[in-house]
Every structure is written in C-alpha cells, then in structure tokens.
Design an enzyme around this catalytic site. Structure first.
Site, short mmCIF file in Angstrom:
data_model
loop_
_atom_site.label_atom_id
_atom_site.label_comp_id
_atom_site.label_asym_id
_atom_site.label_seq_id
_atom_site.Cartn_x
_atom_site.Cartn_y
_atom_site.Cartn_z
N ARG A 102 -15.62 -18.29 -23.03
CA ARG A 102 -15.08 -19.46 -23.72
C ARG A 102 -13.87 -20.03 -23.00
O ARG A 102 -13.15 -19.32 -22.31
CB ARG A 102 -14.72 -19.11 -25.17
CG ARG A 102 -13.84 -17.91 -25.36
CD ARG A 102 -14.14 -17.33 -26.75
NE ARG A 102 -13.17 -16.34 -27.20
CZ ARG A 102 -13.19 -15.07 -26.82
NH1 ARG A 102 -14.08 -14.65 -25.95
NH2 ARG A 102 -12.30 -14.22 -27.30
N CYS B 33 6.54 -28.57 -33.83
CA CYS B 33 7.01 -27.30 -34.37
C CYS B 33 8.00 -26.70 -33.38
O CYS B 33 7.67 -26.58 -32.19
CB CYS B 33 5.83 -26.34 -34.52
SG CYS B 33 4.37 -27.13 -35.23
N ASP C 97 -0.55 -12.16 -28.47
CA ASP C 97 -1.17 -12.73 -27.28
C ASP C 97 -0.39 -12.13 -26.11
O ASP C 97 0.81 -12.39 -25.96
CB ASP C 97 -1.07 -14.27 -27.32
CG ASP C 97 -2.31 -14.93 -26.75
OD1 ASP C 97 -3.00 -14.28 -25.93
OD2 ASP C 97 -2.59 -16.09 -27.11
C1 LIG Z 1 -6.98 -18.11 -28.30
C2 LIG Z 1 -7.73 -18.47 -27.14
C3 LIG Z 1 -9.13 -18.56 -27.18
C4 LIG Z 1 -9.92 -18.31 -28.45
O1 LIG Z 1 -9.85 -16.97 -28.81
P1 LIG Z 1 -10.66 -16.44 -30.10
O2 LIG Z 1 -10.20 -15.02 -30.28
O3 LIG Z 1 -12.12 -16.55 -29.77
O4 LIG Z 1 -10.29 -17.31 -31.25
C5 LIG Z 1 -9.79 -18.90 -26.02
N1 LIG Z 1 -9.12 -19.11 -24.86
C6 LIG Z 1 -7.78 -19.00 -24.79
C7 LIG Z 1 -7.12 -19.21 -23.47
C8 LIG Z 1 -7.04 -18.67 -25.93
O5 LIG Z 1 -5.70 -18.59 -25.85
S1 SF4 Z 2 2.39 -25.60 -32.51
FE1 SF4 Z 2 0.64 -27.01 -32.36
S2 SF4 Z 2 1.13 -28.70 -33.76
FE2 SF4 Z 2 3.02 -27.58 -33.40
S3 SF4 Z 2 3.99 -28.68 -31.71
FE3 SF4 Z 2 2.80 -27.02 -30.78
S4 SF4 Z 2 0.79 -27.88 -30.30
FE4 SF4 Z 2 1.83 -29.29 -31.73
#
Ligand SMILES: *Cc1c(COP(=O)(O)O)cnc(C)c1O
Ligand code: SF4
Length: 396
Positions: free
Chosen positions: A124, A137, A338
């Site tokens: 993905r 934000c 993350d």
């Molecule tokens: C968060 C993220 C996704 C999606 O992750 P899911 O766990 O499938 O929701 C995909 N690519 C990147 C770079 C992300 O930071």
């Molecule tokens: S957290 Fe999302 S909605 Fe808030 S400033 Fe960043 S990109 Fe925009």
C-alpha cells in the site's frame, strides 16, 4: 475531577455567528473564507494568554493558524486549558525544539519514490494530494509541508504518483491524505478516483480526512454521490476529544455512512487534551454512536516543537487497559507508535500474557484475574457407543 460526558448533549447551532444566514453557515466555502487566521482575528472574540500570543507570533514560520468558525464555536474562550483550544491555538511551547525531534520524523521523504507518494509497506501507498487543510492542528505530523509555512513548496504531482501506482502491481491499497484530500474540489477528487479505479490492481481506496471534524459542511450530497459512484471507499476521520462530537459531525458521519463509506477514527494522544481514561472512553463511545469505529490511537510523532504535547507511553497503555473489557470491543482502538525514522506503525499493547510454554498459556483478564489455557490434550477413555435414534425423513 474525573471527566464526565453529558452523553445526551450534541452541540449544535451557529453560536457566535447566530446573526448570519443559515445558508452561509452551511456553505463550506463560506466557512473557509471566514476562518480565523491571525492574533487580531482571534482577539475580536477572546483574550489570548501571553503563552498563546507568543505562540501565535511564531506560528507563521511553522504551521499556519486557521480555525473554521464552526470549530471555533466549540472552543471554550474562557478556559486556556480547553482541550480543543490547545489543539488549535499555538502556544510558546512550539518554539522549543528538542534534540530527539525531527522535521520528517517518519522518514517519509526517504520512502518517497515520487513527490507526494510514500511507499513504506509492501502492498500500500500513502498518496499526499494536497498541503492544505480546513484548519491546522498544532501537533501536525506533516507540519514540514502542510500549509507551506516552512517554504517546503510541496506540489503534489498527481500524474507521477498515478503512473507509479500503475506500474507497481503490488500496490493494492491507496491511502489519499495530505493535507486534507477533501479540500480538493469535487472535480479534482473525481479525476483521482476515476484514475485509481482504472488501475486493476488497486482494490482498496481510502481517504484520511479531518474535514468532517473541522468542516462538516463539506460533506455535501454531491460529494457523497461521488463516494457512492466510485465506492467502496473507506474513510479515516480524526477526532481527539468527545467535545468534537457535535450534532453536525454526527450528521456528516451519517451522510457518509448512507453513501456506503465505512468510517474509522484516528486520534493522537495529546497531553492535556485526551491523555485521560475517562475522556478517551467518552470519545470512543460517542464515536460508535456516530457509526465510527475507533481505529488507531497514535503516540505523537517526534515533530519539532511538539514536546509540550508529549504523553508518557505508559499512559497510553493504561488507557487501552481501561477500555478493553470495560467497554464494547468495537470501541477499543489499536494504540501504535509510528516508528521514528520510518519503521511503520507498531502496536503497543498492555501485557495480558504472563507465561507461555509447551503445556499452557497463563494470562490475566481485564479485571486482573489470572487464567490458564492448557495447550496439551489428554484423551479420556472412550464411553461405550450409544445408539442414536435416527430421524425419519421419509415423506409420507
Ligand atoms: C499509516 C500508513 C499507511 C496505512 O497503514 P494501515 O496500518 O494500513 O492503516 C500506509 N502507508 C504509510 C506510509 C502510512 O504512514
Ligand atoms: S493533523 Fe491532519 S488535519 Fe491537522 S493539520 Fe495535519 S494534516 Fe491537517
């Protein structure tokens, strides 16, 4: 004092803007045009603290200041500790950078084969389609590029991004994000959706957006029709506090649900905003009532000038422990960090497992009671076979 949610109250109305026509209030372009974007603008309606003033003066170099009138109404103008106020109005803490912090804390630029596309996971991609949001934000992970206050000059290259996806058959999931993709016009969005739907190997499309929270007026019937036409499209909305769950947001979620858009929610754990078990419980329970499934709680990324929002990870674990078993399973999100530098999202869970060996698993339940599940099977001697009566199925 523990937070208590008035569960039957869903804020609605025009508040400070009661004098304007409802048709303006309900127009998303009116809301955008009338955003509060400067100290002077804010001070027409409220008294800023010295801390906030210092933050506002610095904001223009970091991440623009902008709040929609709709969302500004939800802020408690008499309480500097208002959890919504802290998310939106800059404070001096933003000027304090720590050595652990990074501009691109998730190493997104490194994993970017073409501008605006992050390909970190095997199947993905994250497709950043704009650098604009309805409101900003203060803890934004992408403040390096969002709102262009730091002259990052982010110009999403749709064609390059689409060509990359086309030529990578392993990409089956595309996540549109930014910025906020729902700030694009219906026409641009439709173009992207049409192009993505043409790519056979893309089987899952989702949108990450905070627009339902900041600008529910944007969830128009025409937009919902697009989602119906090019569905299935999933959406992750972004709500951090139960006070953000208004009647307008609830209605917007309903419109999206009726258009067949499954909704999830992502929250960021923020000090003085939602680092509290009662607040989080009220939030996730309200989300379910709005047809939204809590998806992730993020430990805040190591963004520059974010330390005043930083919560101890043990608090996050405590929150999950207070939810699991104590409320509906659907209401319990996954808490993740993350991984700094670009390791992806890693689940952080309370420890229920105490021991596992060849014989058994020892674990504790939500009340802290210990249980055992045997991994062995010890057959008992067989009982003599009993003649079972056979049902007569013949048709008479
Ligand atoms: C968060 C993220 C996704 C999606 O992750 P899911 O766990 O499938 O929701 C995909 N690519 C990147 C770079 C992300 O930071
Ligand atoms: S957290 Fe999302 S909605 Fe808030 S400033 Fe960043 S990109 Fe925009």
């Amino acid at each position: 004092m523990p937070y208590s949610d008035d569960r039957d109250t869903w804020f609605e109305g025009q508040g400070l803007w009661a004098h304007i026509p409802a048709s303006d209030w309900q127009s998303w372009t009116w809301q955008l045009k009338n955003r509060l974007t400067s100290i002077e603008h804010l001070e027409q309606y409220m008294t800023l603290t010295a801390d906030e003033k210092a933050g506002c003066l610095f904001a223009s170099h970091k991440l623009s200041l902008a709040i929609t009138p709709y969302f500004f109404n939800l802020i408690d103008r008499n309480d500097p500790d208002c959890p919504l106020r802290k998310q939106m109005i800059p404070r001096e803490g933003e000027t304090q950078v720590s050595s652990e912090e990074m501009l691109d804390s998730l190493g997104e630029d490194e994993h970017s084969p073409v501008p605006g596309l992050v390909h970190r996971y095997p199947d993905r991609v994250l497709f950043l389609v704009t650098d604009r949001c309805a409101a900003y934000c203060r803890y934004c992970t992408r403040s390096r590029l969002v709102s262009n206050a730091q002259d990052y000059n982010f110009h999403p290259e749709y064609e390059q991004g689409l060509r990359y996806i086309e030529s990578h058959p392993e990409v089956r999931d595309v996540l549109l994000s930014g910025g906020d993709p729902l700030l694009l016009s219906d026409k641009k969005l439709e173009h992207l959706l049409v192009r993505l739907r043409e790519i056979k190997h893309v089987e899952f499309i989702r949108i990450g957006s905070r627009i339902p929270t900041f600008l529910p007026q944007r969830i128009t019937p025409a937009l919902c029709d697009l989602f119906k036409k090019y569905g299935a499209i999933w959406m992750s909305i972004h709500v951090n506090h139960p006070k953000e769950c208004t009647q307008e947001l609830k209605n917007a979620c309903e419109r999206l649900s009726y258009a067949g858009v499954p909704l999830g929610n992502q929250s960021v754990l923020l000090k003085g905003v939602n680092d509290d078990t009662d607040v989080m419980k009220a939030l996730v329970q309200r989300l379910l009532r709005m047809r939204v499934r809590p998806y992730y709680i993020y430990q805040m990324d190591l963004i520059t000038g974010g330390s005043h929002f930083k919560v101890d990870v043990r608090k996050g674990i405590e929150i999950i422990r207070a939810l699991r078993g104590h409320t509906t399973g659907y209401a319990v999100p996954q808490y993740v960090i993350d991984a700094p530098g670009g390791g992806g999202k890693v689940p952080i869970n309370p420890e229920y497992l105490e021991e596992i060996n060849d014989k058994e698993v020892v674990f504790r339940n939500f009340e802290g009671k210990q249980f055992r599940y045997p991994l062995t099977t010890t057959p008992l001697p067989k009982k003599a076979e009993i003649e079972m009566p056979v049902e007569d199925l013949r048709i008479h």
